[in-house]
Design a protein around this motif. Structure first.
Motif, PDB file in Angstrom:
ATOM      1  N   ILE A 188       0.833  -1.206   0.000  1.00 56.99           N
ATOM      2  CA  ILE A 188       0.000   0.000   0.000  1.00 56.99           C
ATOM      3  C   ILE A 188       0.870   1.259   0.000  1.00 56.99           C
ATOM      4  CG2 ILE A 188      -1.591   1.385   1.411  1.00 56.99           C
ATOM      5  CD1 ILE A 188      -2.911  -1.293   2.251  1.00 56.99           C
ATOM      6  N   PHE A 189       1.820   1.313   0.907  1.00 55.99           N
ATOM      7  CA  PHE A 189       2.629   2.529   1.041  1.00 55.99           C
ATOM      8  C   PHE A 189       3.682   2.657  -0.047  1.00 55.99           C
ATOM      9  CE2 PHE A 189       0.610   2.479   5.160  1.00 55.99           C
ATOM     10  CZ  PHE A 189       0.376   3.836   5.376  1.00 55.99           C
ATOM     11  N   ASP A 190       3.948   1.567  -0.750  1.00 56.34           N
ATOM     12  CA  ASP A 190       4.844   1.641  -1.905  1.00 56.34           C
ATOM     13  C   ASP A 190       4.238   2.487  -3.017  1.00 56.34           C
ATOM     14  OD1 ASP A 190       7.358   0.684  -3.155  1.00 56.34           O
ATOM     15  OD2 ASP A 190       6.005  -0.302  -4.572  1.00 56.34           O
ATOM     16  N   SER A 236       8.550  10.032   1.815  1.00 59.02           N
ATOM     17  CA  SER A 236       9.924   9.635   2.097  1.00 59.02           C
ATOM     18  C   SER A 236       9.935   8.243   2.708  1.00 59.02           C
ATOM     19  CB  SER A 236      10.571  10.631   3.069  1.00 59.02           C
ATOM     20  OG  SER A 236       9.979  10.523   4.358  1.00 59.02           O
ATOM     21  N   GLU A 237      11.036   7.529   2.554  1.00 56.28           N
ATOM     22  CA  GLU A 237      11.140   6.173   3.105  1.00 56.28           C
ATOM     23  C   GLU A 237      10.939   6.182   4.620  1.00 56.28           C
ATOM     24  OE1 GLU A 237      11.259   3.270   1.488  1.00 56.28           O
ATOM     25  OE2 GLU A 237      11.015   4.495  -0.307  1.00 56.28           O
ATOM     26  N   SER A 269       7.328   4.901   9.239  1.00 55.25           N
ATOM     27  CA  SER A 269       6.547   5.320  10.414  1.00 55.25           C
ATOM     28  C   SER A 269       5.083   4.909  10.279  1.00 55.25           C
ATOM     29  CB  SER A 269       6.635   6.845  10.592  1.00 55.25           C
ATOM     30  OG  SER A 269       7.932   7.233  10.937  1.00 55.25           O
ATOM     31  N   TYR A 270       4.520   5.118   9.095  1.00 60.06           N
ATOM     32  CA  TYR A 270       3.121   4.757   8.873  1.00 60.06           C
ATOM     33  C   TYR A 270       2.915   3.238   8.953  1.00 60.06           C
ATOM     34  CZ  TYR A 270       1.366   9.373   7.445  1.00 60.06           C
ATOM     35  OH  TYR A 270       0.953  10.676   7.423  1.00 60.06           O
ATOM     36  N   ILE A 271       3.813   2.481   8.324  1.00 53.18           N
ATOM     37  CA  ILE A 271       3.666   1.016   8.313  1.00 53.18           C
ATOM     38  C   ILE A 271       3.811   0.452   9.718  1.00 53.18           C
ATOM     39  CG2 ILE A 271       4.671  -1.156   7.500  1.00 53.18           C
ATOM     40  CD1 ILE A 271       5.516   0.400   4.930  1.00 53.18           C
ATOM     41  N   VAL A 272       4.819   0.906  10.447  1.00 52.97           N
ATOM     42  CA  VAL A 272       5.020   0.437  11.824  1.00 52.97           C
ATOM     43  C   VAL A 272       3.815   0.802  12.683  1.00 52.97           C
ATOM     44  CG1 VAL A 272       6.410   0.746  13.914  1.00 52.97           C
ATOM     45  CG2 VAL A 272       7.537   0.411  11.705  1.00 52.97           C
ATOM     46  N   THR A 273       3.300   2.017  12.486  1.00 54.66           N
ATOM     47  CA  THR A 273       2.126   2.461  13.253  1.00 54.66           C
ATOM     48  C   THR A 273       0.915   1.576  12.970  1.00 54.66           C
ATOM     49  OG1 THR A 273       2.882   4.763  13.228  1.00 54.66           O
ATOM     50  CG2 THR A 273       0.547   4.384  13.660  1.00 54.66           C
ATOM     51  N   ALA A 274       0.639   1.335  11.686  1.00 56.47           N
ATOM     52  CA  ALA A 274      -0.519   0.500  11.320  1.00 56.47           C
ATOM     53  C   ALA A 274      -0.364  -0.918  11.852  1.00 56.47           C
ATOM     54  CB  ALA A 274      -0.686   0.483   9.797  1.00 56.47           C
TER      55      ALA A 274
END
Length: 261
Positions: free
Chosen positions: A44-46, A51-52, A57-62
């Motif tokens: 999704i975030f790809d 920025s990487e 941060s978003y992936i770890v949070t989710a």
């Protein structure tokens, strides 16, 4: 593909560091990181121009949201428990709350109030449908199935909608629905019952078999025809999908042999 796997390993390490707590580690098993869900969030975030560091941060949070929800599912509901079990149950609740606090902390650092609202809506929706699954009394199969699907996919649907990624909303919904149905089928065949979160389920083996086949085909078709970017990522998602299918086929073969005996 190797580059993607390096990124996934880095994300998993970052998650493990966030989840690490010496007191919890002493008394509770390490939280499980669902690598299929991690891969889907990565996909999704790809697609998003960030920025990487921000993507991480978003992936770890989710994923922390997902792990917090999963941890609360592990809380024992037995009425007669030993003192040691009571302590473990309380610690499991606290662990889930602790992981929940971590994702709020991360989002406050990113300063994304809209994402906080998005995740909060997903959490509310998931918990409502968990209650429906646990307390339902001979509900229609369609109602149980809908609740099961919401529990498994709402977080991904909400995040994909947040970034207006309709394809990934559909892909994650089909993929995770198939994975959960395959798990329910495994529980039924192995133990003669369903996952503890699906109380008095009205599902049957014929229904689960048909539904598994349908969602496997839907997911495979989306990956084959709709996934236009990142061939390495596509290959990895297909590989994960077929791994689930392989274990489902092994279970079917085992059951067939047992019934033949």
């Amino acid at each position: 593909m190797q580059d993607i796997e390096v990124h996934l390993a880095k994300l998993k390490t970052a998650l493990e560091e966030k989840l690490s707590h010496p007191y919890l580690a002493k008394h509770l098993p390490s939280p499980t990181i669902d690598e299929d869900k991690l891969l889907l969030f990565y996909a999704i975030f790809d697609e998003i121009d960030l920025s990487e560091k921000l993507k991480e941060s978003y992936i770890v949070t989710a994923m922390l949201v997902q792990i917090a929800l999963d941890t609360h599912d592990d809380v024992s509901t037995k009425t007669n428990i030993e003192p040691g079990e009571f302590v473990q149950r309380q610690l499991t609740v606290l662990a889930g709350d602790y992981f929940s606090g971590l994702y709020y902390l991360l989002l406050s650092e990113v300063k994304d109030i809209k994402m906080v609202r998005t995740l909060a809506l997903a959490i509310k929706e998931i918990n409502e449908h968990k209650i429906r699954l646990y307390y339902h009394d001979e509900e229609k199969m369609s109602s149980s199935f809908n609740s099961l699907q919401v529990v498994e996919t709402s977080l991904f649907q909400r995040v994909a909608d947040h970034f207006k990624l309709d394809f990934y909303n559909m892909l994650s919904t089909h993929f995770l629905t198939y994975k959960r149905l395959s798990h329910e089928k495994f529980q039924f065949v192995q133990d003669g019952g369903f996952d503890h979160s699906v109380k008095n389920s009205s599902f049957s083996i014929p229904f689960l078999t048909e539904a598994c086949n349908m969602y496997f085909e839907k997911t495979a078709s989306l990956l084959d025809k709709g996934f236009q970017k990142a061939p390495s990522l596509k290959s990895l998602l297909i590989e994960r999908l077929h791994t689930i299918r392989f274990h489902e086929a092994l279970l079917h073969d085992k059951k067939t042999v047992e019934e033949g005996m």
